[in-house]
Motif scaffolding. Sequence first.
Motif, mmCIF file in Angstrom:
data_model
loop_
_atom_site.group_PDB
_atom_site.id
_atom_site.type_symbol
_atom_site.label_atom_id
_atom_site.label_comp_id
_atom_site.label_asym_id
_atom_site.label_seq_id
_atom_site.Cartn_x
_atom_site.Cartn_y
_atom_site.Cartn_z
ATOM 1 N N GLN A 107 0.830 -1.205 0.000
ATOM 2 C CA GLN A 107 0.000 0.000 0.000
ATOM 3 C C GLN A 107 0.864 1.254 0.000
ATOM 4 O O GLN A 107 0.549 2.230 -0.696
ATOM 5 C CB GLN A 107 -0.930 -0.007 1.209
ATOM 6 N N ALA A 108 1.957 1.214 0.790
ATOM 7 C CA ALA A 108 2.855 2.372 0.813
ATOM 8 C C ALA A 108 3.476 2.594 -0.560
ATOM 9 O O ALA A 108 3.573 3.734 -1.036
ATOM 10 C CB ALA A 108 3.944 2.168 1.864
ATOM 11 N N ALA A 109 3.891 1.468 -1.207
ATOM 12 C CA ALA A 109 4.459 1.596 -2.554
ATOM 13 C C ALA A 109 3.423 2.140 -3.528
ATOM 14 O O ALA A 109 3.731 2.984 -4.379
ATOM 15 C CB ALA A 109 4.981 0.236 -3.029
ATOM 16 N N GLN A 110 2.163 1.645 -3.401
ATOM 17 C CA GLN A 110 1.102 2.148 -4.270
ATOM 18 C C GLN A 110 0.845 3.626 -4.009
ATOM 19 O O GLN A 110 0.651 4.411 -4.945
ATOM 20 C CB GLN A 110 -0.175 1.339 -4.053
ATOM 21 N N ILE A 111 0.845 3.996 -2.710
ATOM 22 C CA ILE A 111 0.634 5.410 -2.374
ATOM 23 C C ILE A 111 1.765 6.254 -2.936
ATOM 24 O O ILE A 111 1.544 7.329 -3.512
ATOM 25 C CB ILE A 111 0.523 5.577 -0.847
ATOM 26 N N VAL A 112 3.013 5.743 -2.761
ATOM 27 C CA VAL A 112 4.168 6.475 -3.306
ATOM 28 C C VAL A 112 4.060 6.568 -4.821
ATOM 29 O O VAL A 112 4.321 7.625 -5.417
ATOM 30 C CB VAL A 112 5.478 5.779 -2.886
ATOM 31 N N GLU A 113 3.640 5.440 -5.446
ATOM 32 C CA GLU A 113 3.501 5.444 -6.907
ATOM 33 C C GLU A 113 2.422 6.425 -7.343
ATOM 34 O O GLU A 113 2.622 7.203 -8.278
ATOM 35 C CB GLU A 113 3.165 4.039 -7.392
ATOM 36 N N ARG A 114 1.251 6.366 -6.623
ATOM 37 C CA ARG A 114 0.185 7.310 -6.970
ATOM 38 C C ARG A 114 0.634 8.742 -6.712
ATOM 39 O O ARG A 114 0.342 9.643 -7.510
ATOM 40 C CB ARG A 114 -1.078 6.992 -6.159
#
Length: 216
Positions: A107-114
């Motif tokens: 989720q953190a990676a997705q948040i960072v990606e977003r």
Amino acid sequence: MPSQNSPNLEPEENRGFPPLADAADLGSGEIQQELARLEEIILSSPHIPLTRRTLVDEEQLLDRIDLIRSLLPTVLQQAQAIVAQRQNILLQAEQEADEIIQTAQTQAAQIVERTTIVQQADLSARQLQQQVQQECLLAQEENLQQIDRLRQEAERQIERMRQEAIMEAEDILRGADDYADAVLNSLEQQLTEALRIIYNGRRQLQPDETQQRKSA
């Protein structure tokens, strides 16, 4: 078996002790209860006067010891089961913790990606806005320059047309003057010729008048 030196003691049920329980039905807490009962048997047994010895029912004591001995495997199995259960719980907790950590990392990676995508989109939008503004300013400047060039060209054409009109008007005026001079010159010549004719005609008439005067 009862000891030969032991006196006849009252049966267990008459002494207020509970009946022996089946080892399969007892839990780990039953060992503490049986130890307490064993201690109670010893403390409630008769003492030999003037000594620190106690007369204990050997059969009852051995039965309690056998019961405790029979409970030990069950307790050990329960302890092993508890340890295994705790290990399973710890392993499951570690797995769940790993899953939670992996999920959080994902989720953190997705948040960072977003967030990166949003930042990149915002940067692209700002760059596009700046590019459009620069292109608009450049187009406006080019339009102003083109308008200025057209204005200057129009002024030059107007000035050229004005000069041509002035020259044409001057030519027309000069042509009109020449035409008027030619007309007047022709008229003058015609008048001069008419005066000459009149003058000659009068001269021709004058001798006749002179002779008539002489004859009279």
